[in-house]
Design a protein around this motif. Structure first.
Motif, PDB file in Angstrom:
ATOM      1  N   GLY A 405       5.454   3.728   2.610  1.00  0.00           N
ATOM      2  CA  GLY A 405       4.699   4.424   3.645  1.00  0.00           C
ATOM      3  C   GLY A 405       5.261   4.277   5.042  1.00  0.00           C
ATOM      4  N   GLY A 406       6.177   3.340   5.243  1.00  0.00           N
ATOM      5  CA  GLY A 406       6.746   3.116   6.564  1.00  0.00           C
ATOM      6  C   GLY A 406       7.623   1.884   6.538  1.00  0.00           C
ATOM      7  N   THR A 425      13.088  -4.670  -0.727  1.00  0.00           N
ATOM      8  CA  THR A 425      12.722  -3.638   0.243  1.00  0.00           C
ATOM      9  C   THR A 425      13.657  -3.716   1.445  1.00  0.00           C
ATOM     10  OG1 THR A 425      11.112  -5.044   1.419  1.00  0.00           O
ATOM     11  CG2 THR A 425      10.300  -3.729  -0.450  1.00  0.00           C
ATOM     12  N   ARG A 426      13.899  -2.534   2.007  1.00  0.00           N
ATOM     13  CA  ARG A 426      14.690  -2.440   3.226  1.00  0.00           C
ATOM     14  C   ARG A 426      14.176  -1.240   4.004  1.00  0.00           C
ATOM     15  NH1 ARG A 426      20.218  -0.632   2.015  1.00  0.00           N
ATOM     16  NH2 ARG A 426      19.393   1.393   2.612  1.00  0.00           N
ATOM     17  N   ALA A 427      13.689  -1.507   5.203  1.00  0.00           N
ATOM     18  CA  ALA A 427      13.164  -0.437   6.058  1.00  0.00           C
ATOM     19  C   ALA A 427      12.043   0.315   5.335  1.00  0.00           C
ATOM     20  CB  ALA A 427      14.283   0.485   6.509  1.00  0.00           C
ATOM     21  N   ASP A 428      12.243   1.612   5.053  1.00  0.00           N
ATOM     22  CA  ASP A 428      11.190   2.447   4.454  1.00  0.00           C
ATOM     23  C   ASP A 428      11.260   2.522   2.940  1.00  0.00           C
ATOM     24  OD1 ASP A 428      10.913   2.964   7.117  1.00  0.00           O
ATOM     25  OD2 ASP A 428      11.129   5.121   6.969  1.00  0.00           O
ATOM     26  N   TYR A 429      12.142   1.760   2.309  1.00  0.00           N
ATOM     27  CA  TYR A 429      12.397   1.986   0.886  1.00  0.00           C
ATOM     28  C   TYR A 429      12.306   0.704   0.063  1.00  0.00           C
ATOM     29  CZ  TYR A 429      13.881   6.543   2.411  1.00  0.00           C
ATOM     30  OH  TYR A 429      13.893   7.794   2.980  1.00  0.00           O
ATOM     31  N   GLU A 507       3.854   4.182  -5.336  1.00  0.00           N
ATOM     32  CA  GLU A 507       4.619   5.281  -5.920  1.00  0.00           C
ATOM     33  C   GLU A 507       3.918   6.615  -5.713  1.00  0.00           C
ATOM     34  OE1 GLU A 507       3.830   6.681 -10.114  1.00  0.00           O
ATOM     35  OE2 GLU A 507       4.513   4.636 -10.466  1.00  0.00           O
ATOM     36  N   SER A 508       2.586   6.593  -5.580  1.00  0.00           N
ATOM     37  CA  SER A 508       1.814   7.822  -5.381  1.00  0.00           C
ATOM     38  C   SER A 508       1.700   8.193  -3.909  1.00  0.00           C
ATOM     39  CB  SER A 508       0.407   7.655  -5.975  1.00  0.00           C
ATOM     40  OG  SER A 508       0.464   7.275  -7.331  1.00  0.00           O
ATOM     41  N   ARG A 509       2.269   7.361  -3.034  1.00  0.00           N
ATOM     42  CA  ARG A 509       2.276   7.581  -1.584  1.00  0.00           C
ATOM     43  C   ARG A 509       0.861   7.738  -1.028  1.00  0.00           C
ATOM     44  NH1 ARG A 509       7.760  11.060  -0.146  1.00  0.00           N
ATOM     45  NH2 ARG A 509       9.122   9.939  -1.577  1.00  0.00           N
ATOM     46  N   ILE A 510      -0.017   6.876  -1.503  1.00  0.00           N
ATOM     47  CA  ILE A 510      -1.380   6.840  -0.986  1.00  0.00           C
ATOM     48  C   ILE A 510      -1.417   5.874   0.178  1.00  0.00           C
ATOM     49  CG2 ILE A 510      -3.761   6.205  -1.520  1.00  0.00           C
ATOM     50  CD1 ILE A 510      -3.214   7.109  -4.393  1.00  0.00           C
ATOM     51  N   ASP A 511      -1.846   6.353   1.322  1.00  0.00           N
ATOM     52  CA  ASP A 511      -1.876   5.554   2.537  1.00  0.00           C
ATOM     53  C   ASP A 511      -2.640   4.257   2.303  1.00  0.00           C
ATOM     54  OD1 ASP A 511      -3.582   4.947   5.256  1.00  0.00           O
ATOM     55  OD2 ASP A 511      -1.529   5.593   5.683  1.00  0.00           O
ATOM     56  N   ALA A 512      -2.151   3.185   2.908  1.00  0.00           N
ATOM     57  CA  ALA A 512      -2.732   1.859   2.678  1.00  0.00           C
ATOM     58  C   ALA A 512      -4.200   1.796   3.067  1.00  0.00           C
ATOM     59  CB  ALA A 512      -1.940   0.806   3.461  1.00  0.00           C
ATOM     60  N   ALA A 513      -4.634   2.625   4.012  1.00  0.00           N
ATOM     61  CA  ALA A 513      -6.028   2.580   4.473  1.00  0.00           C
ATOM     62  C   ALA A 513      -6.944   3.511   3.686  1.00  0.00           C
ATOM     63  CB  ALA A 513      -6.083   2.945   5.951  1.00  0.00           C
ATOM     64  N   THR A 514      -6.413   4.344   2.814  1.00  0.00           N
ATOM     65  CA  THR A 514      -7.219   5.314   2.076  1.00  0.00           C
ATOM     66  C   THR A 514      -8.108   4.610   1.061  1.00  0.00           C
ATOM     67  OG1 THR A 514      -5.521   7.021   2.302  1.00  0.00           O
ATOM     68  CG2 THR A 514      -7.119   7.317   0.539  1.00  0.00           C
ATOM     69  N   ALA A 763       6.138  -6.471  -3.946  1.00  0.00           N
ATOM     70  CA  ALA A 763       6.899  -6.277  -2.713  1.00  0.00           C
ATOM     71  C   ALA A 763       6.036  -5.635  -1.633  1.00  0.00           C
ATOM     72  CB  ALA A 763       8.130  -5.414  -2.990  1.00  0.00           C
ATOM     73  N   VAL A 764       5.253  -4.630  -2.014  1.00  0.00           N
ATOM     74  CA  VAL A 764       4.390  -3.949  -1.043  1.00  0.00           C
ATOM     75  C   VAL A 764       3.373  -4.931  -0.457  1.00  0.00           C
ATOM     76  CG1 VAL A 764       2.586  -2.199  -0.817  1.00  0.00           C
ATOM     77  CG2 VAL A 764       4.698  -1.660  -2.038  1.00  0.00           C
ATOM     78  N   LEU A 765       2.713  -5.697  -1.318  1.00  0.00           N
ATOM     79  CA  LEU A 765       1.721  -6.653  -0.832  1.00  0.00           C
ATOM     80  C   LEU A 765       2.382  -7.786  -0.051  1.00  0.00           C
ATOM     81  CD1 LEU A 765      -0.672  -6.882  -3.910  1.00  0.00           C
ATOM     82  CD2 LEU A 765      -1.026  -5.637  -1.780  1.00  0.00           C
ATOM     83  N   GLY A 766       3.552  -8.211  -0.482  1.00  0.00           N
ATOM     84  CA  GLY A 766       4.261  -9.268   0.237  1.00  0.00           C
ATOM     85  C   GLY A 766       4.600  -8.862   1.654  1.00  0.00           C
ATOM     86  N   ARG A 767       5.007  -7.601   1.842  1.00  0.00           N
ATOM     87  CA  ARG A 767       5.300  -7.123   3.209  1.00  0.00           C
ATOM     88  C   ARG A 767       4.044  -7.117   4.060  1.00  0.00           C
ATOM     89  NH1 ARG A 767       9.166  -2.196   4.067  1.00  0.00           N
ATOM     90  NH2 ARG A 767       7.261  -1.013   3.746  1.00  0.00           N
ATOM     91  N   MET A 768       2.904  -6.831   3.458  1.00  0.00           N
ATOM     92  CA  MET A 768       1.654  -6.774   4.219  1.00  0.00           C
ATOM     93  C   MET A 768       1.150  -8.159   4.611  1.00  0.00           C
ATOM     94  SD  MET A 768      -0.563  -3.931   2.165  1.00  0.00           S
ATOM     95  CE  MET A 768      -0.079  -2.199   2.127  1.00  0.00           C
TER      96      MET A 768
END
Length: 775
Positions: A405-406, A425-429, A507-514, A763-768
């Motif tokens: 998402g960013g 992860t690196r940057a947006d990917y 993977e579904s590109r659902i915004d983290a706040a949705t 990875a997504v949760l770790g970045r958060m």
């Protein structure tokens, strides 16, 4: 007006023929300048009249080569004009700290296949034919930028004819790094398993003679170890029951299905139901193993040995994806092509290991001398609910990037214990590794370490944290702990099922706040909080960074812990007792049990009884209750057998779960379902009808609980994740019910719902959770 502009193109743009594409486009328009690779992508400077340069840029991404994925084109204006008359392709240059996404290995293109089949072509019958549109990439790259010297093709000096192609921008082999022919490239040879020639200089049967001898061995019922693109296969005639039985015995693969390779889509239709969608999947450039229904029971028994895929209604079918496979399969019956390993160990990918590990399993080995730097097993997919669900994401897909998402910090996530993958992860990917295997042995742990080091180097990533599962006994978690300590970076621990939900959201590109309802039905995952529990029948709600456990199955005991996973009859007896149902000798798990009195005392005293909320274990219990499976030889075997039964039965609403509680988390009572199933078994209701009714009840419960959570403000988007949702009968029933109730339903289409997708969510949760690190 004369202008000069610099274009920086990022994405999957190396190893896919992008530079010659730019050269041809610029040359056709009469532009001057240059194009070259650098670690971050492709850079081009173009010079010419303003309108002509604009025409060059317009539609550039849309016209890119078939394997390219253009993510961004940055344009720098106002460069000073240079005294150039032509457009040239420059040598690659590395820039510190930069890298570009890598292409995966791709199946042989039609043009190369035609050359291999043409007796007049200099590559006729050559098993390593490739071009910029096909062939090995990820498995032969040792470093970036992607040039021949940074691949395992480095030892092979091109002959004059290959070099001319390689340096000709008009050729489809321009800068095709694995480019080769019989005069200068890798060679294939055959050797007996009792006299393995690791080097071709010691081989007697080489080239065409080796391939024909290998075909003769397969026709005679022999077992062949074949070195392919990403590792070895073990092959035999899939129509020869004795050969299949020998392969199973040697490989120690008791019941797990074996994949079969057939020459083409027409041959696939002889053994399986292949519609237009399935044909497209089979023939796609990724060439995954596709799970298909046999044509019919009678044909299945005649066309393929029953032992290929016992106990279920699907067979895994794939088409040749390398010229060597094409040559082996031509005019042959369907061939078993299963991973070249001892069960549960990583796929073998080098000749020396094959001589040690595979020689005892095979009658002969078909080897070659193009080294495989990184092993990469076949991918597996299944069509369900109107789309394709990956079961194993590996060759053909890894390591393609997944857009996040960013931007965020770079992390390394190590996945779980089963179906392990890595994610960086690196940057947006996010970049997911290939399938590594199950972490129950040191060989797979070594593969994890090698892959982590390789990916971090290729993608030029210095992780700021390592992310692992909460389970204290996972080897991957212990490896992550040591890695973090060596690097002096934090270790983040993430709950297993939250990671599944986060992977689906990402993977579904659902915004983290949705607002989002994540339904995770899984086998085993360490729960959060105290006392320790094994979760697996979970509903989560809330934003990605603050998920709340909103509902779950009532817990039940697993007597003997992991022994219950291997012996579903234990779970069946445990849930019967918890449901107040006597252990009637007419019930299949009672008849199958060993040591009933001991188990009864164990349950009464709660000795070594691990509490769980696992939906996967509940499926195992029902499988044993209906007599489908009491002991398993591979993960999810009992649940797979239950799905097979359910697909054969009608879908009455025979059973109903209870949903308890007003405040969250809601508790889901499975006891009424178990009691009713036991009564039906004793009444002689068919196993297929009971299995179908159980699936219908789970689907209905999913809709009911999601509806209650929506009323509590959890939103109207529901995602289905976890290993249980590999089950097409359940997934399609639940998805249809949710859609009918007005929900938007999200399923996995990029990473698997099983633990093969876990690392992405970690990875997504770790970045958060930067700043919330725990050891």
């Amino acid at each position: 007006m004369l202008v000069r502009k610099r274009l920086t193109i990022t994405g999957v743009v190396q190893g896919v023929g992008f530079r010659p594409f730019i050269w041809r486009r610029a040359t056709a328009l009469g532009l001057s300048g240059w194009v070259g690779n650098e670690s971050g992508g492709v850079i081009a400077e173009v010079q010419g009249e303003n309108d002509t340069v604009a025409a060059f840029i317009t539609g550039l991404a849309a016209a890119a080569p078939p394997l390219a994925v253009v993510e961004h084109v940055a344009i720098e204006d106002g460069l000073p004009a240079a005294p150039e008359l032509t457009f040239e392709i420059r040598a690659s240059a590395a820039r510190p700290g930069r890298s570009t996404p890598l292409p995966p290995d791709i199946a042989t293109c039609d043009a190369c296949r035609a050359e291999v089949a043409d007796p007049a072509d200099r590559r006729h019958g050559y098993p390593f034919t490739n071009c910029t549109d096909c062939g090995p990439r990820y498995t032969i790259i040792t470093d970036l930028p992607y040039d021949r010297t940074a691949t395992t093709m480095r030892p092979f000096e091109m002959c004059a004819a290959c070099a001319a192609e390689y340096h000709d921008p008009a050729s489809r082999r321009f800068h095709a790094q694995p480019n080769a022919c019989p005069a200068c490239g890798p060679t294939v040879w055959l050797c007996r398993s009792d006299a393995v020639a690791v080097e071709r200089t010691a081989a007697r049967l080489v080239g065409d003679a080796a391939i024909e001898a290998a075909r003769d061995l397969l026709r005679a019922g022999g077992i062949l170890a074949v070195k392919g693109l990403g590792g070895f296969h073990l092959a035999c005639d899939a129509t020869n029951a004795a050969a299949v039985a020998r392969l199973r015995d040697r490989k120690q693969r008791v019941g797990k299905p074996l994949a079969v390779m057939v020459a083409d889509v027409g041959a696939a239709r002889a053994v399986a139901e292949v519609g237009a969608d399935e044909a497209e999947l089979l023939a796609s450039r990724e060439r995954p193993i596709v799970l298909l229904r046999p044509t019919d029971a009678a044909a299945y028994g005649n066309a393929l040995a029953r032992a290929v895929s016992p106990g279920n209604d699907f067979i895994g079918v794939l088409l040749p994806y390398a010229p060597l496979h094409e040559l082996l399969c031509r005019g042959m019956p369907a061939l078993v092509m299963t991973s070249g390993n001892v069960s549960e160990e990583p796929i073998v990918h080098d000749n020396a290991t094959a001589a040690r590990v595979l020689a005892p399993l095979a009658d002969a080995l078909l080897l070659h001398d193009r080294d495989i730097h990184l092993a990469c097993d076949d991918s597996v997919v299944r069509r369900m609910a109107g789309g394709v669900v990956p079961i194993r994401r590996s060759r053909g897909y890894a390591p393609l990037p997944i857009a996040l998402g960013g931007p965020g910090p770079s992390v390394l996530a190590v996945g779980g214990e089963l179906k392990a993958t890595l994610c960086i992860t690196r940057a947006d990917y996010a970049f997911m590794s290939q399938h590594l295997g199950d972490m129950g042995n040191l060989e797979t742990l070594d593969a994890l370490a090698h892959t982590a080091e390789h990916m971090l180097r290729l993608f030029r990533v210095e992780p700021t944290a390592v992310v692992a599962d909460l389970h204290p006994g996972y080897l991957s978690t212990e490896w992550a702990r040591q890695f973090a300590a060596e690097r002096g970076i934090p270790l983040v621990r993430v709950q297993h099922h939250e990671a599944h939900v986060a992977a689906l959201r990402a993977e579904s590109r659902i915004d983290a706040a949705t607002p989002f309802i994540g339904v995770c039905f899984d086998g085993t995952g360490y729960g959060a909080g105290e006392p320790a529990q094994i979760w697996g029948g979970e509903f989560f709600s809330g934003p990605a960074g603050g998920m709340q456990r909103a509902a779950h199955l009532e817990s039940f005991p697993l007597p003997g812990g992991d022994a219950s996973i291997r012996q579903p009859w234990r779970v069946a007896l445990a849930v019967l007792q918890a449901s107040g149902v006597p252990w009637d000798e007419q019930l299949p798990p009672v008849a199958a049990a060993r040591g009933l009195d001991v188990l009864r005392r164990q349950l009464e005293r709660q000795i070594n009884c691990v509490p769980t909320t696992s939906m996967g274990r509940l499926f195992d219990a029902v499988a044993s209750l209906v007599g489908a499976r009491h002991d398993i030889s591979y993960e999810a075997e009992a649940a797979l057998n239950l799905e097979t039964l359910a697909a054969r039965g009608d879908m009455p609403t025979r059973y109903a779960f209870g949903v308890v509680g007003g405040a969250l988390p809601l508790r889901i009572d499975w006891r009424p379902v178990i009691a009713a199933i036991a009564a039906d078994v004793l009444a002689g209701v068919s196993p297929a009808r009971i299995a179908a009714g159980f699936h219908a009840a789970v689907a209905a419960m999913t809709v009911e609980v999601s509806g209650r959570l929506r009323q509590a403000g959890a939103g109207d988007t529901v995602g289905l994740t976890g290993g249980v949702f590999q089950n097409a009968v359940l997934t399609e029933r639940a998805a249809a019910g949710l859609a009918a109730a007005g929900f938007r339903v999200v399923l996995h289409r990029v990473v698997p719902p099983n633990d093969g997708g876990l690392a992405l969510g970690q990875a997504v949760l770790g970045r958060m959770r930067r700043g919330l690190f725990t050891a």
